[in-house]
Design a protein around this motif. Structure first.
Motif, mmCIF file in Angstrom:
data_model
loop_
_atom_site.group_PDB
_atom_site.id
_atom_site.type_symbol
_atom_site.label_atom_id
_atom_site.label_comp_id
_atom_site.label_asym_id
_atom_site.label_seq_id
_atom_site.Cartn_x
_atom_site.Cartn_y
_atom_site.Cartn_z
ATOM 1 N N GLN A 58 28.222 -62.133 13.977
ATOM 2 C CA GLN A 58 26.870 -62.660 13.975
ATOM 3 C C GLN A 58 26.361 -62.941 15.378
ATOM 4 O O GLN A 58 25.157 -63.027 15.583
ATOM 5 C CB GLN A 58 26.815 -63.926 13.137
ATOM 6 N N ALA A 59 27.224 -63.089 16.361
ATOM 7 C CA ALA A 59 26.792 -63.419 17.711
ATOM 8 C C ALA A 59 26.099 -62.238 18.378
ATOM 9 O O ALA A 59 25.028 -62.381 18.954
ATOM 10 C CB ALA A 59 27.977 -63.878 18.550
ATOM 11 N N LEU A 60 26.680 -61.061 18.323
ATOM 12 C CA LEU A 60 26.106 -59.854 18.908
ATOM 13 C C LEU A 60 26.179 -58.727 17.887
ATOM 14 O O LEU A 60 27.182 -58.574 17.201
ATOM 15 C CB LEU A 60 26.881 -59.429 20.156
ATOM 16 N N LYS A 61 25.112 -57.957 17.827
ATOM 17 C CA LYS A 61 25.099 -56.834 16.904
ATOM 18 C C LYS A 61 24.321 -55.699 17.546
ATOM 19 O O LYS A 61 23.184 -55.890 17.979
ATOM 20 C CB LYS A 61 24.443 -57.244 15.586
ATOM 21 N N VAL A 62 24.921 -54.515 17.621
ATOM 22 C CA VAL A 62 24.237 -53.346 18.158
ATOM 23 C C VAL A 62 23.412 -52.761 17.017
ATOM 24 O O VAL A 62 23.952 -52.271 16.027
ATOM 25 C CB VAL A 62 25.246 -52.309 18.700
ATOM 26 N N SER A 63 22.082 -52.841 17.155
ATOM 27 C CA SER A 63 21.230 -52.362 16.066
ATOM 28 C C SER A 63 20.801 -50.916 16.254
ATOM 29 O O SER A 63 20.488 -50.242 15.284
ATOM 30 C CB SER A 63 20.001 -53.259 15.923
ATOM 31 N N ALA A 64 20.763 -50.419 17.501
ATOM 32 C CA ALA A 64 20.390 -49.024 17.739
ATOM 33 C C ALA A 64 21.031 -48.566 19.039
ATOM 34 O O ALA A 64 21.274 -49.367 19.954
ATOM 35 C CB ALA A 64 18.879 -48.874 17.815
ATOM 36 N N SER A 65 21.286 -47.268 19.097
ATOM 37 C CA SER A 65 21.899 -46.698 20.291
ATOM 38 C C SER A 65 21.466 -45.242 20.405
ATOM 39 O O SER A 65 21.481 -44.512 19.418
ATOM 40 C CB SER A 65 23.421 -46.798 20.193
ATOM 41 N N VAL A 66 21.075 -44.844 21.621
ATOM 42 C CA VAL A 66 20.637 -43.473 21.866
ATOM 43 C C VAL A 66 21.326 -42.981 23.131
ATOM 44 O O VAL A 66 21.318 -43.668 24.156
ATOM 45 C CB VAL A 66 19.103 -43.397 22.044
ATOM 46 N N GLN A 67 21.910 -41.804 23.053
ATOM 47 C CA GLN A 67 22.550 -41.213 24.222
ATOM 48 C C GLN A 67 21.490 -40.491 25.037
ATOM 49 O O GLN A 67 20.755 -39.647 24.517
ATOM 50 C CB GLN A 67 23.658 -40.247 23.795
ATOM 51 N N VAL A 68 21.388 -40.806 26.330
ATOM 52 C CA VAL A 68 20.371 -40.193 27.194
ATOM 53 C C VAL A 68 20.980 -39.310 28.269
ATOM 54 O O VAL A 68 20.255 -38.707 29.039
ATOM 55 C CB VAL A 68 19.469 -41.266 27.845
#
Length: 131
Positions: A58-68
């Motif tokens: 609950q402290a940190l959550k990766v909601s989206a990620s895009v490789q650039v």
């Protein structure tokens, strides 16, 4: 020829017979001691605080990620107070922007898990192939 000649017999070196069972037993017992030693060291490191603490989900959550790029990503991380847009490379993490936190009703519900048949069909399908 020689009257007092003694016949010389080759010296037979008697090597101790070692059974395969005893060798396997020794190797497995040494291996067991090494594994127990590794587990004891891990337990001791955790007890003394050398191991990193686990972060609650609950402290940190990766909601989206895009490789650039090859090793570069843009990641949106949700915290309690804000949503952070971060640039992540192999060497550093850069803060790009801060977004307001999501309201509970705005948070998208996780998609329902697919059944095995649908999942297998999506994995088996190839581009350009029709079924």
């Amino acid at each position: 020829m020689l009257k007092n000649a003694q016949t010389v017999q080759p010296a037979s070196h008697s090597q101790p017979v070692v059974s395969a069972g005893s060798v396997i037993g020794q190797v497995s017992s040494v291996l067991a001691v090494i594994v127990l030693l590794i587990l004891a060291c891990g337990w001791l490191a955790r007890r003394l605080g050398f191991a990193p603490k686990a972060v609650s989900g609950q402290a940190l959550k990766v909601s989206a990620s895009v490789q650039v790029g090859q090793r570069e990503r843009v990641v949106i991380v949700d915290t309690q107070d804000a949503r952070l847009v971060l640039g992540v490379t192999a060497q550093q993490v850069t803060h790009l922007h801060t977004l307001p936190p999501l309201a509970p009703e705005d948070a998208a519900a996780p998609p329902a898990p697919q059944d095995f048949r649908q999942l297998l069909n999506t994995l088996v399908k190839r581009p350009g192939k029709t079924q």
